[in-house]
Write a protein that holds these residues in place. Sequence first.
Motif, short mmCIF file in Angstrom:
data_model
loop_
_atom_site.label_atom_id
_atom_site.label_comp_id
_atom_site.label_asym_id
_atom_site.label_seq_id
_atom_site.Cartn_x
_atom_site.Cartn_y
_atom_site.Cartn_z
N ILE A 87 60.96 -14.24 14.34
CA ILE A 87 60.16 -13.64 14.76
C ILE A 87 58.77 -13.43 13.30
O ILE A 87 60.02 -13.28 12.26
N ILE A 88 57.91 -12.91 14.33
CA ILE A 88 56.91 -13.55 13.38
C ILE A 88 56.55 -12.03 12.70
O ILE A 88 55.78 -10.56 13.20
N ILE A 89 56.07 -12.06 11.56
CA ILE A 89 55.90 -10.57 10.90
C ILE A 89 54.69 -10.78 10.51
O ILE A 89 54.38 -11.17 8.79
N PRO A 90 53.66 -9.78 10.20
CA PRO A 90 52.37 -10.06 9.50
C PRO A 90 52.45 -8.59 8.68
O PRO A 90 53.27 -7.69 8.27
N THR A 91 51.53 -9.21 7.35
CA THR A 91 51.56 -8.05 5.90
C THR A 91 51.13 -7.96 5.59
O THR A 91 50.22 -8.98 5.11
N TYR A 92 50.62 -6.60 5.10
CA TYR A 92 49.78 -6.24 3.81
C TYR A 92 49.81 -5.13 3.05
O TYR A 92 49.72 -4.17 4.21
N ASN A 93 49.98 -5.41 2.03
CA ASN A 93 51.12 -4.28 1.16
C ASN A 93 52.07 -3.95 1.66
O ASN A 93 51.83 -2.17 1.75
N SER A 94 52.75 -4.11 2.12
CA SER A 94 53.66 -3.26 2.64
C SER A 94 55.03 -3.94 2.20
O SER A 94 55.95 -4.27 3.55
N ILE B 284 59.21 -15.20 10.10
CA ILE B 284 58.28 -15.73 9.39
C ILE B 284 57.44 -14.64 8.86
O ILE B 284 56.47 -14.01 10.17
N VAL B 285 57.18 -14.31 7.79
CA VAL B 285 56.17 -13.81 6.63
C VAL B 285 54.87 -13.76 6.58
O VAL B 285 54.84 -14.87 6.14
N VAL B 286 53.92 -13.56 7.34
CA VAL B 286 52.69 -14.13 6.53
C VAL B 286 51.95 -13.22 5.99
O VAL B 286 51.45 -12.02 6.55
N ASP B 287 51.54 -13.32 4.38
CA ASP B 287 50.58 -11.75 3.98
C ASP B 287 49.47 -11.81 4.12
O ASP B 287 48.91 -13.42 4.12
N ASP B 288 48.82 -10.79 4.44
CA ASP B 288 46.81 -11.30 4.55
C ASP B 288 46.36 -10.92 3.01
O ASP B 288 46.20 -10.06 3.37
N CYS B 289 46.94 -11.63 2.77
CA CYS B 289 46.08 -11.86 1.17
C CYS B 289 46.65 -10.01 0.43
O CYS B 289 45.07 -10.06 -0.08
N GLY B 290 47.20 -9.82 0.89
CA GLY B 290 47.07 -8.22 -0.59
C GLY B 290 47.28 -8.33 -1.47
O GLY B 290 47.92 -9.51 -1.95
N CYS B 291 47.36 -7.12 -2.03
CA CYS B 291 47.92 -7.24 -3.76
C CYS B 291 49.09 -7.29 -3.67
O CYS B 291 49.81 -7.57 -4.71
N GLN B 292 50.21 -6.91 -2.84
CA GLN B 292 51.23 -6.93 -2.99
C GLN B 292 52.00 -8.73 -2.06
O GLN B 292 51.67 -8.55 -1.05
N ASN B 293 52.40 -9.40 -3.30
CA ASN B 293 52.39 -10.91 -3.09
C ASN B 293 54.18 -11.05 -2.42
O ASN B 293 54.63 -10.62 -3.08
N SER C 149 65.80 -22.03 4.73
CA SER C 149 65.47 -21.74 5.63
C SER C 149 65.93 -21.36 6.77
O SER C 149 65.50 -21.65 8.29
N ARG C 150 65.74 -20.23 6.62
CA ARG C 150 65.87 -19.08 7.83
C ARG C 150 64.57 -17.71 7.16
O ARG C 150 64.06 -17.56 8.45
N LEU C 151 63.95 -18.79 6.41
CA LEU C 151 63.10 -17.16 5.51
C LEU C 151 61.44 -18.04 6.06
O LEU C 151 61.72 -18.69 4.50
N LYS C 152 60.62 -18.54 6.04
CA LYS C 152 59.59 -18.80 5.79
C LYS C 152 58.47 -17.49 5.82
O LYS C 152 57.96 -16.87 5.74
N LEU C 153 57.68 -18.15 4.59
CA LEU C 153 56.71 -17.43 3.56
C LEU C 153 55.36 -18.42 3.49
O LEU C 153 55.18 -19.32 2.97
N ILE C 154 53.73 -17.60 4.55
CA ILE C 154 53.16 -18.06 4.26
C ILE C 154 51.89 -16.69 3.49
O ILE C 154 52.32 -15.37 4.08
N ARG C 155 50.95 -17.05 2.58
CA ARG C 155 50.03 -16.39 2.53
C ARG C 155 48.51 -16.95 2.45
O ARG C 155 47.88 -18.25 2.20
#
Length: 288
Positions: free
Chosen positions: A7-14, A34-43, A52-58
């Motif tokens: 499950i892929i989730i892009p996020t930006y200050n959310s 898989i959470v992909v942080d689009d370089c928001g102020c909220q990291n 093993s079940r949660l990947k974080l990418i910034r």
Amino acid sequence: MNKILSIIIPTYNSNDNLSTLVNKLLQIDNIEVIVVDDCGCQNVFDIFFENSRLKLIRLPSNSGAGIARNRGLKAATGRFTCFFDADDDVFVDELSKIVKLLDDYSFDVVFFPPISHDQTGKLSKRHMSYQRLVDDYLNKGSEEILYKYHVPWSKIYRTQFLFENQLEFEPVSASNDVMFSLKSSMAAKSINVIDKTFYSVLSHSGSLTRLDTIQRLRDRIFVAYRYNRLLKSLGKYHFRTCVTPLFFRLLKLDINVLMFTLREYKLTSNYLDFFPTFGMLYRKIIKK
């Protein structure tokens, strides 16, 4: 061991809603998030720890939801992939049941009807066009769902199918998912449509025009142009999208940009004949 569903989730200050959504998703067995942080102020690294079940990418810079989704897809290891938006919601029990059935699935794309809610949690109407597409397919065998289901969420994709067909989201500021959705439907050799709801999309309050910028409107127009052009090449032009409202919204912001947009992409000859209202406006205001 690879999970059955990524499950892929892009996020930006959310981060506020994202935390609730991810914690719900992690209640489901045999998935990775898989959470992909689009370089928001909220990291996102401030509210989660990888496991093993949660990947974080910034991302190193703010690049847009399309690039964030593509980056998440590259990290996906599940046999199937599903996309969520960070401010949406999930019905855990329903998705858990679906995940248990995925071992028996070989479909390239599976469509589900979403539901929608407003910012108070009440039922809204944003989902109704997608519900109609599902109903028309199940009741009438309509193929419209392949061409008009413009969003990537409330679907499940076979991951290898996405890789084999090099399907990616566009790097644009708006409508990054439209061509991805159309191309994935066109490339799919097998689809399924299931009348079960696991996804609830947030319906934002206020007018669409409150988010209008020149760049976003130009991107929407050019995406619609590519979308309609591809439909025409497939002999499915009757499913085209109407671009006229976008032209009028751009006109309200800057008539000079509208003129430049028409000339730059030579859209005039393609749309004046199909949309006489805009054609009349163009001839009356811009060409005089």
